[in-house]
Design a protein around this motif. Structure first.
Motif, PDB file in Angstrom:
ATOM      1  N   PRO A 154       0.682  -1.345  -0.109  1.00  0.00           N
ATOM      2  CA  PRO A 154      -0.157  -0.053   0.044  1.00  0.00           C
ATOM      3  C   PRO A 154       0.873   1.333  -0.036  1.00  0.00           C
ATOM      4  N   PHE A 155       2.178   1.301   0.037  1.00  0.00           N
ATOM      5  CA  PHE A 155       2.867   2.385   0.454  1.00  0.00           C
ATOM      6  C   PHE A 155       3.539   2.737  -1.182  1.00  0.00           C
ATOM      7  N   LEU A 156       4.305   3.791  -1.176  1.00  0.00           N
ATOM      8  CA  LEU A 156       4.707   4.370  -2.419  1.00  0.00           C
ATOM      9  C   LEU A 156       5.365   3.407  -3.412  1.00  0.00           C
ATOM     10  N   PHE A 157       6.253   2.572  -2.801  1.00  0.00           N
ATOM     11  CA  PHE A 157       6.995   1.599  -3.547  1.00  0.00           C
ATOM     12  C   PHE A 157       6.667   0.223  -3.092  1.00  0.00           C
ATOM     13  N   GLY A 158       5.425   0.066  -2.513  1.00  0.00           N
ATOM     14  CA  GLY A 158       4.995  -1.335  -2.094  1.00  0.00           C
ATOM     15  C   GLY A 158       5.134  -1.307  -0.733  1.00  0.00           C
ATOM     16  N   SER A 159       6.359  -1.617  -0.143  1.00  0.00           N
ATOM     17  CA  SER A 159       6.928  -1.739   1.173  1.00  0.00           C
ATOM     18  C   SER A 159       6.989  -0.417   1.526  1.00  0.00           C
ATOM     19  N   PHE A 160       6.819  -0.139   3.065  1.00  0.00           N
ATOM     20  CA  PHE A 160       7.207   1.028   3.640  1.00  0.00           C
ATOM     21  C   PHE A 160       8.958   1.430   3.548  1.00  0.00           C
ATOM     22  N   GLY A 161       8.921   2.511   3.347  1.00  0.00           N
ATOM     23  CA  GLY A 161      10.607   2.749   3.164  1.00  0.00           C
ATOM     24  C   GLY A 161      10.727   4.394   3.308  1.00  0.00           C
ATOM     25  N   ALA A 162      11.895   4.747   2.748  1.00  0.00           N
ATOM     26  CA  ALA A 162      12.438   6.096   3.099  1.00  0.00           C
ATOM     27  C   ALA A 162      11.527   7.118   2.378  1.00  0.00           C
ATOM     28  N   ALA A 163      10.874   7.064   1.363  1.00  0.00           N
ATOM     29  CA  ALA A 163      10.175   7.850   0.628  1.00  0.00           C
ATOM     30  C   ALA A 163       8.816   8.189   1.548  1.00  0.00           C
ATOM     31  N   ASP A 164       8.392   6.989   2.103  1.00  0.00           N
ATOM     32  CA  ASP A 164       7.198   7.064   2.858  1.00  0.00           C
ATOM     33  C   ASP A 164       7.509   7.974   4.071  1.00  0.00           C
ATOM     34  N   ILE A 165       8.537   7.530   4.772  1.00  0.00           N
ATOM     35  CA  ILE A 165       9.085   8.390   5.710  1.00  0.00           C
ATOM     36  C   ILE A 165       9.181   9.959   5.730  1.00  0.00           C
ATOM     37  N   MET A 166       9.741  10.344   4.397  1.00  0.00           N
ATOM     38  CA  MET A 166       9.650  11.705   4.093  1.00  0.00           C
ATOM     39  C   MET A 166       8.575  12.430   3.942  1.00  0.00           C
ATOM     40  N   PHE A 167       7.566  11.535   3.570  1.00  0.00           N
ATOM     41  CA  PHE A 167       6.254  12.243   3.141  1.00  0.00           C
ATOM     42  C   PHE A 167       5.149  12.024   4.062  1.00  0.00           C
ATOM     43  N   ALA A 168       5.563  11.102   5.304  1.00  0.00           N
ATOM     44  CA  ALA A 168       4.546  10.937   6.374  1.00  0.00           C
ATOM     45  C   ALA A 168       3.977  12.195   6.894  1.00  0.00           C
ATOM     46  N   PRO A 169       4.722  13.275   7.246  1.00  0.00           N
ATOM     47  CA  PRO A 169       4.305  14.552   7.823  1.00  0.00           C
ATOM     48  C   PRO A 169       3.360  15.203   7.063  1.00  0.00           C
ATOM     49  N   VAL A 170       3.704  15.329   5.490  1.00  0.00           N
ATOM     50  CA  VAL A 170       2.755  15.819   4.581  1.00  0.00           C
ATOM     51  C   VAL A 170       1.209  15.157   4.599  1.00  0.00           C
ATOM     52  N   VAL A 171       1.217  13.674   4.931  1.00  0.00           N
ATOM     53  CA  VAL A 171      -0.061  13.100   5.016  1.00  0.00           C
ATOM     54  C   VAL A 171      -0.768  13.815   6.010  1.00  0.00           C
ATOM     55  N   THR A 172      -0.114  14.063   7.144  1.00  0.00           N
ATOM     56  CA  THR A 172      -0.818  14.624   8.492  1.00  0.00           C
ATOM     57  C   THR A 172      -1.029  15.959   8.268  1.00  0.00           C
ATOM     58  N   ARG A 173      -0.489  16.646   7.377  1.00  0.00           N
ATOM     59  CA  ARG A 173      -1.057  17.979   7.157  1.00  0.00           C
ATOM     60  C   ARG A 173      -2.141  17.872   6.152  1.00  0.00           C
ATOM     61  N   PHE A 174      -2.246  17.168   5.130  1.00  0.00           N
ATOM     62  CA  PHE A 174      -3.548  17.034   4.350  1.00  0.00           C
ATOM     63  C   PHE A 174      -4.542  16.601   5.169  1.00  0.00           C
ATOM     64  N   GLN A 175      -4.448  15.747   6.103  1.00  0.00           N
ATOM     65  CA  GLN A 175      -5.282  15.638   7.136  1.00  0.00           C
ATOM     66  C   GLN A 175      -5.879  16.755   8.109  1.00  0.00           C
ATOM     67  N   THR A 176      -4.855  17.440   8.588  1.00  0.00           N
ATOM     68  CA  THR A 176      -5.329  18.619   9.470  1.00  0.00           C
ATOM     69  C   THR A 176      -5.843  19.839   8.598  1.00  0.00           C
ATOM     70  N   TYR A 177      -5.541  19.978   7.480  1.00  0.00           N
ATOM     71  CA  TYR A 177      -5.976  21.092   6.822  1.00  0.00           C
ATOM     72  C   TYR A 177      -7.065  20.732   5.859  1.00  0.00           C
ATOM     73  N   GLY A 178      -7.515  19.620   5.725  1.00  0.00           N
ATOM     74  CA  GLY A 178      -8.569  19.043   5.049  1.00  0.00           C
ATOM     75  C   GLY A 178      -8.694  19.131   3.725  1.00  0.00           C
ATOM     76  N   ILE A 179      -7.182  18.736   3.206  1.00  0.00           N
ATOM     77  CA  ILE A 179      -6.888  18.966   1.698  1.00  0.00           C
ATOM     78  C   ILE A 179      -7.749  17.690   1.024  1.00  0.00           C
ATOM     79  N   THR A 180      -8.434  18.007   0.089  1.00  0.00           N
ATOM     80  CA  THR A 180      -9.245  17.042  -0.630  1.00  0.00           C
ATOM     81  C   THR A 180      -8.238  16.182  -1.479  1.00  0.00           C
ATOM     82  N   LEU A 181      -8.336  14.790  -1.465  1.00  0.00           N
ATOM     83  CA  LEU A 181      -7.341  14.020  -2.169  1.00  0.00           C
ATOM     84  C   LEU A 181      -8.449  13.022  -3.017  1.00  0.00           C
TER      85      LEU A 181
END
Length: 217
Positions: A154-181
Motif C-alpha cells: 500500500p505504500f509508495l514503492f510497495g513496502s514502507f521505506g524512506a520515501a514514505d518516511i519523508m512524506f509521512a508528515p505531509v500526510v498529516t498536514r493534508f489531514q489537518t487542513y482538510g486537503i481534498t485528495l
C-alpha cells in the motif's frame, strides 16, 4: 543510540528521524525536548544540540552524531541494509531518492502555510495558489510511484521505506487542513496513518501537555 526530537504534535522533521530509527530495527532511546518553551533558549545550547546548532532531530550513535532527517536515513541505511529504506530495483530507487530529496528541499509554501499540528483540524482552511501547486506536484509524484512501483503493497514503492518516511508528515498536514485528495491518494494516506508507528506517534502527540500558540492559528 539516542534520538533527540521535538514535540510530537508539531515537529515534522522529528517524525521523520523517529520513523527512520524505527525502520532501522536498531534499539534507540528517544528524548523529547519541548520546543520554544521558557527553557528552549537554554536547552538548545546544551552539548547534545551543538552539532546541529540547536535543531532537531539529532541522532547520537556512540561517538557519531547525525542531524537532519535525510542524513539520519542515510546513516541508518549504511548501519543496517540499504534495502530497509530504498527499493531493490535501481530504477525505483532512483525515483525514491529523488522524491525524498525534493521533499527535503522543496514545498516551502506548504510548510509555511500548513504547519504540522496533529491534534488540530481546520475545516475552513483556504488553500493558496502556491500551496495548491505544491499539493498537485506531490500528488503527481505519489501517482507515478504507486503506478510504476507500488504493486507490492500500500505504500509508495510497495513496502514502507524512506520515501514514505519523508512524506509521512505531509500526510498529516493534508489531514489537518482538510486537503481534498483523489482516491489513490486517500488510500495511501490511510495506509500511512494506520501504520502502527504512526498510530503510536499520534497517540503520544495527543497526550503531550505542551501547546505552542503560534502553531495553533
Amino acid at each position: 543510540m539516542k534520538l533527540y526530537i521535538g514535540n510530537k504534535n508539531y515537529s515534522s522533521w522529528s517524525l521523520r528521524g523517529w520513523l527512520a530509527c524505527k525502520q532501522s530495527g536498531l534499539p534507540f532511546e528517544e528524548i523529547v525536548v519541548p520546543l520554544y518553551d521558557d527553557a528552549w533558549a537554554e536547552t538548545r545550547q546544551q552539548p547534545e544540540f551543538q552539532p546541529s546548532a540547536g535543531k532537531v532531530p539529532v541522532l547520537w550513535d556512540g561517538e557519531a552524531v547525525v542531524w537532519d532527517s535525510l542524513a539520519i536515513i542515510g546513516w541508518l541505511a549504511d548501519r543496517t541494509h540499504r534495502d530497509r529504506f530504498w527499493p531493490k530495483d535501481p530504477v525505483a530507487a532512483a525515483l525514491a531518492r529523488s522524491m525524498a530529496a525534493e521533499m527535503h528541499s522543496g514545498y516551502l509554501p506548504l510548510r509555511r502555510e500548513c504547519g504540522m499540528n496533529m491534534r488540530k483540524r481546520f475545516d475552513d482552511f483556504s488553500v493558496s495558489p502556491e500551496v495548491h501547486q505544491d499539493v498537485m506536484r506531490i500528488l503527481s509524484l505519489w501517482a507515478e510511484a504507486r503506478a510504476r512501483f507500488g504493486r507490492g503493497g500500500p505504500f509508495l514503492f510497495g513496502s514502507f521505506g524512506a520515501a514514505d518516511i519523508m512524506f509521512a508528515p505531509v500526510v498529516t498536514r493534508f489531514q489537518t487542513y482538510g486537503i481534498t485528495l483523489p482516491g489513490f491518494a486517500r488510500a495511501y494516506s490511510d495506509a500511512i496513518m494506520e501504520h502502527e508507528w504512526m498510530l503510536d506517534w499520534a497517540a503520544a502527540a495527543e497526550a503531550e501537555p505542551w501547546v505552542i500558540e503560534r502553531f495553533e492559528r
